[in-house]
Enzyme design. Structure first.
Site, PDB file in Angstrom:
ATOM      1  N   ASP A  25       5.496 -31.002 -32.687  1.00 46.79           N
ATOM      2  CA  ASP A  25       4.757 -31.888 -31.784  1.00 46.79           C
ATOM      3  C   ASP A  25       3.256 -31.728 -32.072  1.00 46.79           C
ATOM      4  OD1 ASP A  25       4.338 -33.628 -29.666  1.00 46.79           O
ATOM      5  OD2 ASP A  25       4.513 -32.076 -28.116  1.00 46.79           O
TER       6      ASP A  25
ATOM      7  N   HIS B 294      -1.306 -36.317 -21.059  1.00 44.86           N
ATOM      8  CA  HIS B 294      -0.503 -35.093 -21.028  1.00 44.86           C
ATOM      9  C   HIS B 294      -0.733 -34.366 -19.704  1.00 44.86           C
ATOM     10  CE1 HIS B 294      -0.745 -35.570 -25.565  1.00 44.86           C
ATOM     11  NE2 HIS B 294       0.534 -35.616 -25.285  1.00 44.86           N
TER      12      HIS B 294
HETATM   13 ZN   LIG Z   1       1.996 -35.639 -26.805  1.00 47.15          ZN
END
Ligand SMILES: [Zn+2]
Length: 349
Positions: A83, A189
Site C-alpha cells: 500500500d 485517510h
Molecule cells: Zn490509501
C-alpha cells in the site's frame, strides 16, 4: 493456494461486477481476522501492508504470516499488496519479498508528503510498471492527491485540495500502463474524513463516474473508504475512549462506485475501530484480566465481523471459487505477449 496476481483478481471482479476489499494488516490477529471473514463469506481478498506496517511487523514476519494464510486457506485467492509505495525502491523490495502487487504512489514525492508534478508521477510509475510487469506483479498508480495522513504518508489537508482531473486520469493511464488506478474524489485517510454525512459537495462521485466513462475498462481504486460507522465509534466512547464525532464514506456510495468501475476498496480505519472497541470493552468490564488472549480474541472477532460485512456489501462474497490462480510467471508472459493489456480503452468525451 499460492498468492495470486491482483490483476487477475481485479479482472475477475470486473467480469463479475463486484468490488474487492483491500484490508490493511500489521500483525497476526488482523491477518487471521481477514481470513476468518474470507472463509466464512467465500471471498477472494486483497491483503495490504503500508510501509509503516512493514516496519512495525518486520518484513519477514509479515510476509511469512501471509504465506501461512495462503497455505491454510487453499480455496481463497489472496493478493498481497504494497500500500502506498513511496519510491521505486520500496516497490522493488516488496516484489523481492514476494508481494503480488504494489502501489506506486507517485502523486507524492518520495518524502510521502509533498505533492509531485504530473510528469514526475508518470515517470516513476512507468518505471515501476516496467519492472513489476516483467515479474508478473500488478501495479496500482494514483492520480490526484488524497486527503489526510496514513501511517505518516499523505499530504495532509482536505480531500478536496487535489481532486483527480478526468483528462489527466486518461493520459496517466495511457502513459503508465498501470493495472489499477487510485483516484482522489474527496476522501481522506484516517477516521476524520467528513464533518457530516458526506454529500456531493465533499464526496465527488460525479468525478468518479466521469473517469469511468472515459476509462470504462480501467480498474478504479477507492482509498480512504472506511465507513466509520457510528456503532463502532460508540463502543470506543462508551468504554472510556474519546473519539470526536466523524463521518466516513457511506457503504451505498461505495456501492455506487462499484457500479462505476471501482474494483478495489481500501478499508483500514473501520477495522482499527473494531479492534480498539473490543479491547476497551474487556479492559473496562474486567480490569482484573491481564492475559493478552482475553482481549486479542474478541478484538480479532470484532474485526472479522466488520470485514465479513464489507465483503458482503462489496459483492465479493461467494466468488472465491470462481477461478483458479494463474501462476505469476504466466502473468508475466501475458504482459509480455500482450494478452494482458496495459493500454486502457479510452472512450470519447
Ligand atoms: Zn490509501
Amino acid at each position: 493456494m499460492p498468492l495470486v496476481s491482483m490483476r487477475q483478481l481485479l479482472d475477475e471482479a470486473a467480469k463479475g461486477g463486484y468490488g474487492v476489499g483491500a484490508f490493511n494488516v500489521n500483525d497476526m490477529e488482523q491477518i487471521q481476522a481477514i481470513m476468518m471473514a474470507a472463509k466464512q463469506t467465500k471471498s477472494p481478498v486483497i491483503v495490504q501492508a503500508s510501509r509503516g506496517a512493514r516496519q512495525f511487523a518486520e518484513d519477514l514476519y509479515l510476509f511469512k504470516l501471509i504465506q501461512a494464510a495462503a497455505e491454510l486457506n487453499p480455496d481463497i485467492p489472496i493478493a498481497m499488496h504494497q500500500d502506498h509505495g513511496n519510491s521505486f525502491d520500496t516497490c522493488k523490495s516488496a516484489i523481492a519479498l514476494g508481494y503480488t502487487s504494489v502501489m506506486m504512489d507517485g502523486s507524492l514525492k518520495e518524502d510521502g508528503k509533498t505533492p509531485s508534478t504530473f510528469e514526475e508521477n508518470v515517470e516513476v510509475t512507468r518505471k515501476v510498471v516496467d519492472y513489476a510487469h516483467e515479474r508478473g506483479v500488478t501495479v496500482e498508480g494514483e492520480i490526484g492527491v488524497l486527503g489526510g495522513v496514513e501511517d505518516g504518508h499523505g499530504a495532509g489537508g482536505s480531500g478536496l485540495d487535489h481532486i483527480t482531473d478526468p483528462d489527466q486520469a486518461v493520459e496517466f493511464a495511457e502513459r503508465t500502463g498501470v493495472d489499477a488506478l487510485a483516484i482522489a474524489i474527496g476522501t481522506s485517510h484516517g477516521a476524520y474524513k467528513f464533518t457530516k454525512k458526506p454529500d456531493g459537495s465533499v464526496l465527488k462521485m460525479d468525478i468518479l463516474i466521469a473517469i469511468h466513462k472515459r476509462l470504462p475498462n480501467t480498474h478504479l481504486v477507492m482509498h480512504g473508504s472506511s465507513s466509520v460507522p457510528k456503532d463502532l465509534q460508540d463502543v470506543i466512547n462508551k468504554y472510556g475512549g474519546k473519539l470526536k464525532e466523524t463521518w466516513g464514506v457511506p457503504v451505498e456510495e461505495i456501492q455506487l462506485g462499484i457500479r462505476n468501475g471501482v474494483r478495489k476498496v481500501n478499508v483500514d480505519t473501520d477495522n482499527r475501530l473494531a479492534i480498539t472497541g473490543a479491547i476497551r470493552k474487556v479492559f473496562w468490564e474486567t480490569p482484573e484480566k491481564f492475559d493478552p488472549r482475553d482481549y486479542l480474541k474478541p478484538a480479532r472477532e470484532a474485526m472479522a465481523k466488520v470485514v465479513a460485512e464489507r465483503m458482503t456489501e462489496f459483492g465479493q462474497a461467494g466468488h472465491a471459487g470462481d477461478y483458479s490462480p494463474i501462476a505469476i510467471t504466466e502473468i508475466a508472459k501475458g504482459y509480455k505477449d500482450g494478452t494482458l493489456s496495459t493500454q486502457p480503452l479510452v472512450a470519447a468525451k
